[in-house]
Write a protein that holds these residues in place. Structure first.
Motif, PDB file in Angstrom:
ATOM      1  N   GLY A 196      -4.652  17.089  -4.608  1.00 52.45           N
ATOM      2  CA  GLY A 196      -3.562  16.211  -5.024  1.00 52.45           C
ATOM      3  C   GLY A 196      -3.966  14.748  -4.936  1.00 52.45           C
ATOM      4  N   ASP A 197      -2.959  13.899  -4.908  1.00 56.05           N
ATOM      5  CA  ASP A 197      -3.196  12.468  -4.821  1.00 56.05           C
ATOM      6  C   ASP A 197      -3.468  12.097  -3.370  1.00 56.05           C
ATOM      7  OD1 ASP A 197      -3.381   9.802  -5.288  1.00 56.05           O
ATOM      8  OD2 ASP A 197      -1.293   9.512  -5.867  1.00 56.05           O
ATOM      9  N   MET A 198      -4.585  11.447  -3.118  1.00 57.72           N
ATOM     10  CA  MET A 198      -4.949  11.099  -1.749  1.00 57.72           C
ATOM     11  C   MET A 198      -4.329   9.787  -1.307  1.00 57.72           C
ATOM     12  SD  MET A 198      -8.809  12.542  -1.480  1.00 57.72           S
ATOM     13  CE  MET A 198      -8.805  12.190   0.241  1.00 57.72           C
ATOM     14  N   CYS A 199      -3.667   9.077  -2.202  1.00 58.59           N
ATOM     15  CA  CYS A 199      -3.037   7.805  -1.866  1.00 58.59           C
ATOM     16  C   CYS A 199      -1.587   8.017  -1.433  1.00 58.59           C
ATOM     17  CB  CYS A 199      -3.067   6.864  -3.065  1.00 58.59           C
ATOM     18  SG  CYS A 199      -4.715   6.413  -3.598  1.00 58.59           S
ATOM     19  N   GLY A 200      -1.080   7.062  -0.675  1.00 57.24           N
ATOM     20  CA  GLY A 200       0.313   7.109  -0.262  1.00 57.24           C
ATOM     21  C   GLY A 200       0.876   5.707  -0.128  1.00 57.24           C
ATOM     22  N   ASN A 201       2.192   5.593  -0.274  1.00 57.14           N
ATOM     23  CA  ASN A 201       2.878   4.318  -0.153  1.00 57.14           C
ATOM     24  C   ASN A 201       3.781   4.329   1.077  1.00 57.14           C
ATOM     25  OD1 ASN A 201       1.720   3.510  -2.556  1.00 57.14           O
ATOM     26  ND2 ASN A 201       3.486   4.048  -3.795  1.00 57.14           N
ATOM     27  N   ASN A 227       8.507  -3.886  -1.263  1.00 57.25           N
ATOM     28  CA  ASN A 227       7.279  -4.390  -0.672  1.00 57.25           C
ATOM     29  C   ASN A 227       6.699  -3.211   0.106  1.00 57.25           C
ATOM     30  OD1 ASN A 227       5.300  -5.603   0.861  1.00 57.25           O
ATOM     31  ND2 ASN A 227       6.653  -7.090   1.841  1.00 57.25           N
ATOM     32  N   PHE A 228       5.504  -2.758  -0.280  1.00 56.96           N
ATOM     33  CA  PHE A 228       4.949  -1.572   0.363  1.00 56.96           C
ATOM     34  C   PHE A 228       3.448  -1.702   0.556  1.00 56.96           C
ATOM     35  CE2 PHE A 228       4.764  -0.918  -4.180  1.00 56.96           C
ATOM     36  CZ  PHE A 228       3.566  -0.271  -4.409  1.00 56.96           C
ATOM     37  N   ARG A 229       2.930  -0.869   1.428  1.00 55.06           N
ATOM     38  CA  ARG A 229       1.491  -0.823   1.688  1.00 55.06           C
ATOM     39  C   ARG A 229       0.948   0.463   1.074  1.00 55.06           C
ATOM     40  NH1 ARG A 229       1.502  -0.638   6.960  1.00 55.06           N
ATOM     41  NH2 ARG A 229       1.731  -2.871   7.170  1.00 55.06           N
ATOM     42  N   ARG A 230      -0.023   0.333   0.193  1.00 54.77           N
ATOM     43  CA  ARG A 230      -0.654   1.489  -0.442  1.00 54.77           C
ATOM     44  C   ARG A 230      -1.959   1.781   0.268  1.00 54.77           C
ATOM     45  NH1 ARG A 230       0.033   4.880  -4.393  1.00 54.77           N
ATOM     46  NH2 ARG A 230      -1.690   5.625  -5.680  1.00 54.77           N
ATOM     47  N   ASP A 231      -2.109   3.032   0.702  1.00 48.43           N
ATOM     48  CA  ASP A 231      -3.296   3.444   1.438  1.00 48.43           C
ATOM     49  C   ASP A 231      -3.908   4.659   0.753  1.00 48.43           C
ATOM     50  OD1 ASP A 231      -5.248   3.938   3.285  1.00 48.43           O
ATOM     51  OD2 ASP A 231      -3.892   4.129   4.994  1.00 48.43           O
ATOM     52  N   CYS A 232      -5.184   4.551   0.408  1.00 45.57           N
ATOM     53  CA  CYS A 232      -5.875   5.640  -0.294  1.00 45.57           C
ATOM     54  C   CYS A 232      -6.967   6.271   0.556  1.00 45.57           C
ATOM     55  CB  CYS A 232      -6.434   5.137  -1.617  1.00 45.57           C
ATOM     56  SG  CYS A 232      -5.155   4.726  -2.811  1.00 45.57           S
ATOM     57  N   GLY A 233      -6.829   6.207   1.866  1.00 44.16           N
ATOM     58  CA  GLY A 233      -7.765   6.896   2.740  1.00 44.16           C
ATOM     59  C   GLY A 233      -8.856   6.009   3.302  1.00 44.16           C
ATOM     60  N   ALA A 234      -9.848   6.664   3.863  1.00 44.10           N
ATOM     61  CA  ALA A 234     -10.879   5.973   4.632  1.00 44.10           C
ATOM     62  C   ALA A 234     -11.819   5.121   3.795  1.00 44.10           C
ATOM     63  CB  ALA A 234     -11.687   6.999   5.414  1.00 44.10           C
ATOM     64  N   THR A 235     -11.932   5.381   2.518  1.00 37.14           N
ATOM     65  CA  THR A 235     -12.906   4.648   1.702  1.00 37.14           C
ATOM     66  C   THR A 235     -12.403   3.289   1.228  1.00 37.14           C
ATOM     67  OG1 THR A 235     -12.178   5.762  -0.302  1.00 37.14           O
ATOM     68  CG2 THR A 235     -14.006   6.761   0.908  1.00 37.14           C
ATOM     69  N   THR A 236     -11.120   3.019   1.375  1.00 36.40           N
ATOM     70  CA  THR A 236     -10.546   1.735   0.961  1.00 36.40           C
ATOM     71  C   THR A 236      -9.618   1.217   2.053  1.00 36.40           C
ATOM     72  OG1 THR A 236      -8.650   2.771  -0.112  1.00 36.40           O
ATOM     73  CG2 THR A 236     -10.583   2.360  -1.485  1.00 36.40           C
ATOM     74  N   SER A 237      -9.390  -0.082   2.079  1.00 31.39           N
ATOM     75  CA  SER A 237      -8.452  -0.636   3.046  1.00 31.39           C
ATOM     76  C   SER A 237      -7.048  -0.638   2.441  1.00 31.39           C
ATOM     77  CB  SER A 237      -8.866  -2.050   3.453  1.00 31.39           C
ATOM     78  OG  SER A 237      -8.928  -2.879   2.325  1.00 31.39           O
ATOM     79  N   PRO A 238      -6.015  -0.564   3.280  1.00 36.51           N
ATOM     80  CA  PRO A 238      -4.642  -0.591   2.767  1.00 36.51           C
ATOM     81  C   PRO A 238      -4.376  -1.877   1.991  1.00 36.51           C
ATOM     82  CG  PRO A 238      -4.669   0.035   5.082  1.00 36.51           C
ATOM     83  CD  PRO A 238      -6.059  -0.408   4.728  1.00 36.51           C
ATOM     84  N   SER A 239      -3.516  -1.772   0.986  1.00 30.93           N
ATOM     85  CA  SER A 239      -3.249  -2.890   0.099  1.00 30.93           C
ATOM     86  C   SER A 239      -1.746  -3.157   0.019  1.00 30.93           C
ATOM     87  CB  SER A 239      -3.789  -2.548  -1.293  1.00 30.93           C
ATOM     88  OG  SER A 239      -3.319  -3.442  -2.255  1.00 30.93           O
ATOM     89  N   PRO A 240      -1.281  -4.353   0.466  1.00 32.09           N
ATOM     90  CA  PRO A 240       0.132  -4.707   0.290  1.00 32.09           C
ATOM     91  C   PRO A 240       0.429  -4.915  -1.194  1.00 32.09           C
ATOM     92  CG  PRO A 240      -0.936  -6.115   1.925  1.00 32.09           C
ATOM     93  CD  PRO A 240      -2.011  -5.359   1.229  1.00 32.09           C
ATOM     94  N   GLN A 241       1.544  -4.325  -1.666  1.00 33.99           N
ATOM     95  CA  GLN A 241       1.880  -4.403  -3.083  1.00 33.99           C
ATOM     96  C   GLN A 241       3.388  -4.567  -3.268  1.00 33.99           C
ATOM     97  OE1 GLN A 241      -0.050  -1.411  -5.481  1.00 33.99           O
ATOM     98  NE2 GLN A 241      -1.864  -1.434  -4.198  1.00 33.99           N
ATOM     99  N   LEU A 242       3.778  -4.934  -4.488  1.00 28.69           N
ATOM    100  CA  LEU A 242       5.183  -5.141  -4.837  1.00 28.69           C
ATOM    101  C   LEU A 242       5.496  -4.422  -6.141  1.00 28.69           C
ATOM    102  CD1 LEU A 242       7.926  -6.733  -4.510  1.00 28.69           C
ATOM    103  CD2 LEU A 242       6.873  -8.502  -5.912  1.00 28.69           C
ATOM    104  N   SER A 243       6.606  -3.700  -6.148  1.00 30.53           N
ATOM    105  CA  SER A 243       7.131  -3.102  -7.377  1.00 30.53           C
ATOM    106  C   SER A 243       8.588  -3.500  -7.515  1.00 30.53           C
ATOM    107  CB  SER A 243       7.038  -1.575  -7.338  1.00 30.53           C
ATOM    108  OG  SER A 243       5.753  -1.139  -7.675  1.00 30.53           O
TER     109      SER A 243
END
Length: 97
Positions: free
Chosen positions: A31-36, A53-69
């Motif tokens: 499935g999708d390895m990312c989460g909000n 305003n949320f933090r998107r995290d896609c696992g150990a290979t990337t750092s969490p990213s603050p985002q806005l929708s």
């Protein structure tokens, strides 16, 4: 010449079918390895829009990213990247009007 093309075409179709089937199975299992993770939810003054305003995290290979929708009232935040803003630093939101 025609007799050589037919087996090659059949092999190419089989390889493509195996690839597509494998991709479908992996996507179904993993499935999708990312989460909000919602940090802030602010409704507009007229109540028609909602800013997330949320933090998107896609696992150990990337750092969490603050985002806005910004979505219409009644829409849930999808498990996708922000549709308005992405940052590398935390931020907060508020409606100006």
């Amino acid at each position: 010449m025609r007799s050589k093309v037919k087996p090659i075409l059949i092999i190419m179709i089989i390889i493509l079918a195996v690839f597509l089937a494998g991709k479908y199975v992996l996507n179904s299992l993993v499935g999708d390895m990312c989460g909000n993770d919602i940090l802030q939810k602010v409704t507009s003054s007229n109540g028609e829009k909602v800013a997330y305003n949320f933090r998107r995290d896609c696992g150990a290979t990337t750092s969490p990213s603050p985002q806005l929708s910004i979505l219409n009232k009644g829409e849930n935040l999808p498990n996708k990247s922000g549709n308005t803003f992405r940052s590398d630093k935390e931020f907060s939101i508020r409606w100006l009007i």
